[in-house]
Design an enzyme around this catalytic site. Structure first.
Site, mmCIF file in Angstrom:
data_model
loop_
_atom_site.group_PDB
_atom_site.id
_atom_site.type_symbol
_atom_site.label_atom_id
_atom_site.label_comp_id
_atom_site.label_asym_id
_atom_site.label_seq_id
_atom_site.Cartn_x
_atom_site.Cartn_y
_atom_site.Cartn_z
ATOM 1 N N VAL A 160 0.857 -1.273 0.025
ATOM 2 C CA VAL A 160 -0.052 0.084 -0.148
ATOM 3 C C VAL A 160 0.724 1.232 -0.049
ATOM 4 C CG1 VAL A 160 -1.893 1.422 1.119
ATOM 5 C CG2 VAL A 160 -1.771 -1.156 1.343
ATOM 6 N N CYS A 161 1.349 1.389 1.106
ATOM 7 C CA CYS A 161 2.035 3.057 1.369
ATOM 8 C C CYS A 161 3.132 3.108 0.317
ATOM 9 C CB CYS A 161 2.362 3.322 2.640
ATOM 10 S SG CYS A 161 0.942 2.709 3.783
ATOM 11 N N GLY A 162 3.993 2.095 0.047
ATOM 12 C CA GLY A 162 5.079 2.552 -0.648
ATOM 13 C C GLY A 162 4.633 2.505 -2.247
ATOM 14 N N ASP A 163 3.473 2.371 -2.609
ATOM 15 C CA ASP A 163 2.941 2.508 -4.002
ATOM 16 C C ASP A 163 3.050 3.498 -4.671
ATOM 17 O OD1 ASP A 163 1.434 0.412 -5.775
ATOM 18 O OD2 ASP A 163 0.502 2.570 -5.955
#
Lengths: 173, 155
Positions: free
Chosen positions: B46-49
């Site tokens: 998710v957040c590193g996407d």
């Protein structure tokens, strides 16, 4: 693209010695589970390197996927204006799954701060520019997601756990 | 490893599905800068996407009048679910049939893996590639290179 200048300034939140040979900058989002998972590892890193390391935290709220991230970041700034940034920072990461407004109020109360003042600061957007400046600066410095760590200006593309962070730091000592 | 198309090259036109029942052609965007972001797959962590990042930074792209398009070999239904889950506000194009054809035309396809490379292109308003970059597959390249290119392009 992964190396850039990002001078630490007086508007930054800093832990550690200004003359430390290592500066670790984290761009983070309080509602990001990966940031929360990295949080205890950052503490281990700080303990391991002591005076050799200066730690800087900057905001990078991904508000499109984390609806509470902006208000959480502004609440940390509010606490920071009262000298309690790092305590709020810890509380936010330790409770990253429940950062609704009720929690933010309870958190500032637990620090002896006024929830009325927090409410007003959030409503007026007192700390919105500071959070936006951190975010836009991060974009220009090559932040590619959260958390993003920079060790002496070099983006750390490895895992966010203690062994990987420590190995990257050791390579620069 | 393939070589991505270089600056100065005319950007190959394409028409791809942007939703299950709508297509988008690159030539429709002539007149404004276009950011083409090829990426391996929907649903990475998710957040590193990368797409989440571009979605968040999109207002900065729009200051330069630039549109961002994501491209992967995922199908239109997959893109639709991914975009909904991540609240994405820009088009994801399905380089699905024939698989990877557009990625190949930009030198941004990994034959062995069957996915697009992580490759970025900034295309000028006349449809000429102004800047390109291929990142190691595991490394999200961020947006600083794109913004630098847009600044040089529109200054």
């Amino acid at each position: 693209m992964a190396v850039s200048k990002m001078p630490v300034t007086s508007s930054d939140h800093i832990q550690g010695d200004a003359h430390a040979p290592i500066t670790l900058v984290e761009y983070g989002d309080y509602e990001c589970p990966y940031c929360a998972a990295a949080h205890p590892h950052v503490k281990l890193v700080r303990n391991r390197y002591g005076r050799q390391l200066r730690f800087v935290f900057r905001h990078f709220p991904l508000t499109e996927i984390h609806p509470n991230a902006q208000s959480a970041a502004e609440s940390a700034e509010f606490a920071g204006a009262h000298g309690r940034f790092w305590e709020m920072h810890d509380l936010l990461f330790e409770n990253h799954e429940r950062l609704g407004i009720e929690f933010l109020f309870a958190a500032v109360r637990s620090l002896g701060l006024s929830e009325t003042e927090l409410r007003d600061a959030l409503a007026k957007g007192t700390y919105t520019p500071k959070v936006r400046d951190d975010f836009l600066g991060g974009v220009r410095h090559g932040v590619n997601g959260t958390p993003a760590f920079f060790i002496n200006n070099r983006r750390h593309d490895g895992a966010f756990d203690f062994p990987n962070l420590a190995a990257a730091i050791d390579s620069q000592l | 490893m393939s070589q991505v198309l270089s600056p100065g090259t005319s950007a190959p036109d394409f028409t791809l599905h942007v939703t299950p029942d709508q297509c988008l052609s690159l030539s429709e965007l002539r007149g404004k800068p276009v950011i083409l972001a090829f990426y391996p797959a929907d649903w990475s962590p998710v957040c590193g996407d990368q797409m989440v990042l571009y979605n968040q930074i999109r207002p900065e792209f729009l200051k330069h009048g630039a549109e961002v398009l994501g491209v992967s070999v995922d199908g239109a239904w997959c893109h639709q679910a991914f975009a909904k889950a991540r609240n994405l506000h820009f088009p994801l194009l399905a380089d699905f049939e024939p698989k990877g054809a557009v990625s190949k035309s930009y030198g941004a396809y990994r034959e062995g893996d069957g996915v697009s490379e992580r490759a970025l292109f900034v295309i000028d308003k006349d449809g000429v590639i102004f800047w390109s970059y291929r990142s190691p597959l595991a490394v999200n390249p961020g947006a600083d290179g794109i913004l630098d290119a847009l600044e040089r392009l529109t200054s």
